[in-house]
Design a protein around this motif. Structure first.
Motif, PDB file in Angstrom:
ATOM      1  N   ASP A  38      46.024  43.878  38.332  1.00 39.12           N
ATOM      2  CA  ASP A  38      44.992  44.245  39.296  1.00 39.12           C
ATOM      3  C   ASP A  38      45.328  45.612  39.876  1.00 39.12           C
ATOM      4  N   SER A  39      44.362  46.208  40.568  1.00 39.31           N
ATOM      5  CA  SER A  39      44.618  47.516  41.179  1.00 39.31           C
ATOM      6  C   SER A  39      45.692  47.420  42.258  1.00 39.31           C
ATOM      7  N   ARG A  40      45.836  46.212  42.871  1.00 40.13           N
ATOM      8  CA  ARG A  40      46.921  45.938  43.822  1.00 40.13           C
ATOM      9  C   ARG A  40      47.088  44.420  43.930  1.00 40.13           C
ATOM     10  N   GLY A  41      48.148  43.997  44.581  1.00 37.52           N
ATOM     11  CA  GLY A  41      48.397  42.569  44.714  1.00 37.52           C
ATOM     12  C   GLY A  41      47.607  41.953  45.849  1.00 37.52           C
ATOM     13  N   TYR A  42      46.995  40.785  45.589  1.00 32.31           N
ATOM     14  CA  TYR A  42      46.229  40.083  46.630  1.00 32.31           C
ATOM     15  C   TYR A  42      46.858  38.749  47.018  1.00 32.31           C
ATOM     16  N   GLY A  43      47.870  38.312  46.286  1.00 33.73           N
ATOM     17  CA  GLY A  43      48.515  37.054  46.601  1.00 33.73           C
ATOM     18  C   GLY A  43      47.608  35.869  46.343  1.00 33.73           C
ATOM     19  N   LYS A  44      47.718  34.857  47.200  1.00 33.41           N
ATOM     20  CA  LYS A  44      46.899  33.652  47.062  1.00 33.41           C
ATOM     21  C   LYS A  44      45.574  33.852  47.795  1.00 33.41           C
ATOM     22  N   ILE A  45      44.484  33.814  47.037  1.00 40.98           N
ATOM     23  CA  ILE A  45      43.144  34.030  47.610  1.00 40.98           C
ATOM     24  C   ILE A  45      42.182  32.990  47.045  1.00 40.98           C
ATOM     25  N   SER A  46      41.033  32.849  47.692  1.00 42.71           N
ATOM     26  CA  SER A  46      40.029  31.902  47.209  1.00 42.71           C
ATOM     27  C   SER A  46      39.348  32.451  45.963  1.00 42.71           C
ATOM     28  N   ALA A  47      38.692  31.571  45.213  1.00 42.66           N
ATOM     29  CA  ALA A  47      37.963  32.003  44.018  1.00 42.66           C
ATOM     30  C   ALA A  47      36.853  32.975  44.393  1.00 42.66           C
ATOM     31  N   ALA A  48      36.193  32.717  45.529  1.00 49.12           N
ATOM     32  CA  ALA A  48      35.130  33.619  45.990  1.00 49.12           C
ATOM     33  C   ALA A  48      35.692  35.002  46.288  1.00 49.12           C
TER      34      ALA A  48
END
Length: 648
Positions: free
Chosen positions: A326-336
């Motif tokens: 990914d362009s950066r890390g987002y960690g744990k996120i919802s599917a939305a």
């Protein structure tokens, strides 16, 4: 010698009397034959009747310098030269010497004017000597037609043309090409011509043996205002980002009518023109715009919901020996949220977790939406989508994770837009449509209505969820720089690598496809739109939100600020049935019996005035409004110019 003489005589008689008809027919066929006169192609119009393509007649005027008798030639040569001098600006002596030289050289096909308009043709054929016609004056008229596009380069490829080369090969791009053979082409006529040597053919008479029949007119769905907006919005961005080519399409959500389609490619001089119809014909990896389809499939199959947590790590994750980033890390996120921020890892994880053991389930969902099929649009050359499945040469364990973010597959921009349009249209997928009707003057030959491709692509629950996410892409996701307080939009950004077969070479010269697909307004969509730009300069920018997003926003903004709106209002005039009947009754009497006074009480004063003055009476009004009294009673005889006073 006697026998030889008999043989010659026998052969002469045989040719004259036995084979004579055949030889005469052959001679006539070689020297006199019918030449085809092309019919005028029908016109192509926009949705509001603006002319997009038309056939302009052009004329060549020649003279058979041998045909006029000496008396006529000597009488009119000076006058003809004078008229030609006024027309061309060249001296009288120039024309007089040229025509006289042609006569002395027995030139039966001397050119006077080439490729002139109809008005000039009428002017020239009335010049002295030429006005005597083909037999006495030697006039030769040859008509051709030329296809012209009043809008110039705007939508030129979409409007199209039909060309036939010397070998009979036909090139038929765009609407003009798609409907040329069936509607626009018409029926050719014929004209009798005589061969006069050197491969030249001269018309025998100045009329056609069979008059050509013009083609029908085609009325397209194109809106010239929206087309102009799309063209210049795309052109400005292509120039800014020094891109190779791009396209923009605007579709009416409810009907599928294509309101604008712009396709621009760069030539070797760096200028942009309608090189190819990329929107219809160019299949490519759609990139992140396909993430919408991937998430919708998972939601519709109920393997996740929008709140399902996805671990996107720190922006890098291995799938079957291959790294997805990914362009950066987002960690744990919802599917939305994964779709809002366009996480490759998020969507790849969803598909791999829930479909890796049953990939056909996902593929069948895609096929159920007809994304593996062409749309069957009228324009020739539609690109074929590529949706791989287990057993195909390009299928591997990495196929599903790659497809999750729009790789390892291909779709055209118009095919992608059709799906987004279905989201905007409450799940109803309609076929993109380029024409509304075919007409002959005001008579409708054929009318094209809305065509359904899919009654309902998904449940109302999935539809509501995905539409909310697409709004949030603009509000807080990858498209947040596009947000506007003045009008709402919804959609998805896309950025995909291209020409990356040799990864090491690609790293030295990175090339991307930037896109944005969506609709506006977000809550009550009127139009859907896709913008795709190929190979923007990475020195300027390449993300879909930066390159294609502003074109989408500019189109949406200008449509709602510059496109005229027409609202229908109910008439304020209230019809009084009794008064209407009275008026019709006595109007008929007034037309039949000019000397009988009708009753005009109850009529509007101006209607009564018109009625009575048409009877030859002079009317004086005492006020305005409804007539309450008249100075001459109903049924009385009246005389011309008699004064009638009406009270209101």
């Amino acid at each position: 010698m006697f026998v030889f003489a008999l043989a010659v005589v026998f052969k002469l008689c045989s040719i004259q009397f036995i084979q004579g008809d055949d030889y005469r027919a052959l001679a006539e066929e070689r020297t006199v034959k019918n030449h085809e006169i092309p019919a005028n192609r029908g016109n192509v119009y926009s949705a509001d009747g603006s002319l997009l393509a038309t056939s302009i007649p052009k004329y060549d005027i020649r003279i058979d310098a041998v045909q006029p008798k000496d008396v006529i030639f000597n009488k009119y040569i000076t006058a003809l030269s004078d008229s030609l001098s006024n027309y061309s600006g060249k001296p009288i002596s120039y024309h007089q010497n040229a025509i006289s030289k042609a006569r002395s050289n027995k030139n039966r096909y001397f050119l006077l004017a080439r490729n002139i308009s109809y008005s000039d043709y009428i002017r020239l054929r009335n010049f002295p000597m030429l006005n005597l016609g083909a037999i006495k004056g030697g006039l030769i008229v040859e008509q051709t037609t030329r296809r012209e596009h009043p809008m110039g380069g705007i939508a030129e490829r979409t409007i199209g043309y039909e060309r036939i080369d010397e070998k009979g090969n036909i090139t038929r791009p765009g609407i003009d090409g798609a409907f040329g053979e069936k509607y626009l082409r018409g029926e050719n006529g014929s004209r009798l011509k005589q061969k006069i040597g050197n491969g030249q053919w001269k018309p025998i008479v100045d009329y056609n043996q069979v008059e050509p029949k013009d083609g029908y007119d085609v009325y397209t769905t194109i809106d010239v205002n929206i087309q102009d907006i799309a063209h210049h919005s795309l052109l400005g961005q292509l120039e800014k980002y020094e891109a190779d080519h791009g396209c923009a399409v605007v579709m009416d959500v409810k009907t599928g009518e294509i309101k604008a389609i712009s396709n621009l490619g760069r030539n070797k001089d760096g200028k942009y023109y309608e090189r190819l119809n990329y929107a219809v014909g160019e299949s490519h990896e759609p990139g992140s715009t396909f993430k919408v389809m991937a998430l919708m499939a998972a939601l519709e199959d109920k393997v996740i919901d929008t709140s399902t947590i996805v671990d996107t790590k720190n922006g890098s994750k291995r799938f079957y020996g291959r790294t997805i980033s990914d362009s950066r890390g987002y960690g744990k996120i919802s599917a939305a949220r994964a779709l809002e921020v366009s996480s490759n890892i998020g969507l790849a994880t969803i598909l791999d977790d829930h479909y890796s053991k049953q990939p056909k389930k996902f593929i069948n969902r895609i096929k159920n939406w007809h994304l593996n099929e062409t749309l069957g649009v009228s324009i020739i050359g539609e690109g074929k989508p590529v949706i791989p499945e287990p057993g195909d040469a390009i299928w591997s364990k990495n196929a599903l994770p790659s497809m999750a973010y729009g790789y390892n597959m291909q779709m055209t921009p118009l095919q992608t837009l059709t799906f987004y349009n279905a989201i905007a249209n409450n799940g109803e997928m309609v076929k993109p449509r380029f024409i509304k009707a075919v007409k002959e003057f005001d008579r409708e030959i054929e009318v094209f209505d809305k065509e359904l491709l899919h009654q309902k692509i998904c449940s109302d629950k999935t539809l509501a969820e995905i539409r909310e996410i697409l709004k949030n892409v603009i509000l807080r996701g990858t498209g947040k720089r596009m947000y506007s307080e003045n009008f709402s939009m919804a959609g998805k950004t896309g950025t995909a690598r291209t020409d990356y077969n040799n990864y090491e070479e690609w790293r030295k010269d990175r090339k991307y496809i930037s896109s944005f697909a969506g609709y506006f307004p977000a809550d009550h969509p009127k139009y859907s739109c896709i913008v795709v730009i190929h190979k923007p300069s990475t020195k300027v920018g390449y993300y879909g939100a930066d390159v294609s997003g502003p074109v989408f926003k500019r189109i949406a903004q200008k449509i709602y600020t510059e496109t005229p709106l027409i609202d229908e209002i109910e008439t304020l005039e209230v019809v009084n049935t009794n008064v209407e009947q009275e008026f019709e009754s006595y109007y008929e009497i007034a037309q039949t019996y000019k000397t009988i006074m009708p009753s005009v009480v109850g009529l509007p004063a101006m209607d009564a005035l018109a009625l009575l003055e048409n009877m030859g009476l002079k009317v004086k009004l005492s006020g305005a409004g409804i007539v309450k009294s008249q100075s001459v009673e109903k049924g009385n005889k009246v005389k011309p110019n008699q004064i009638i006073v009406l009270g209101t």
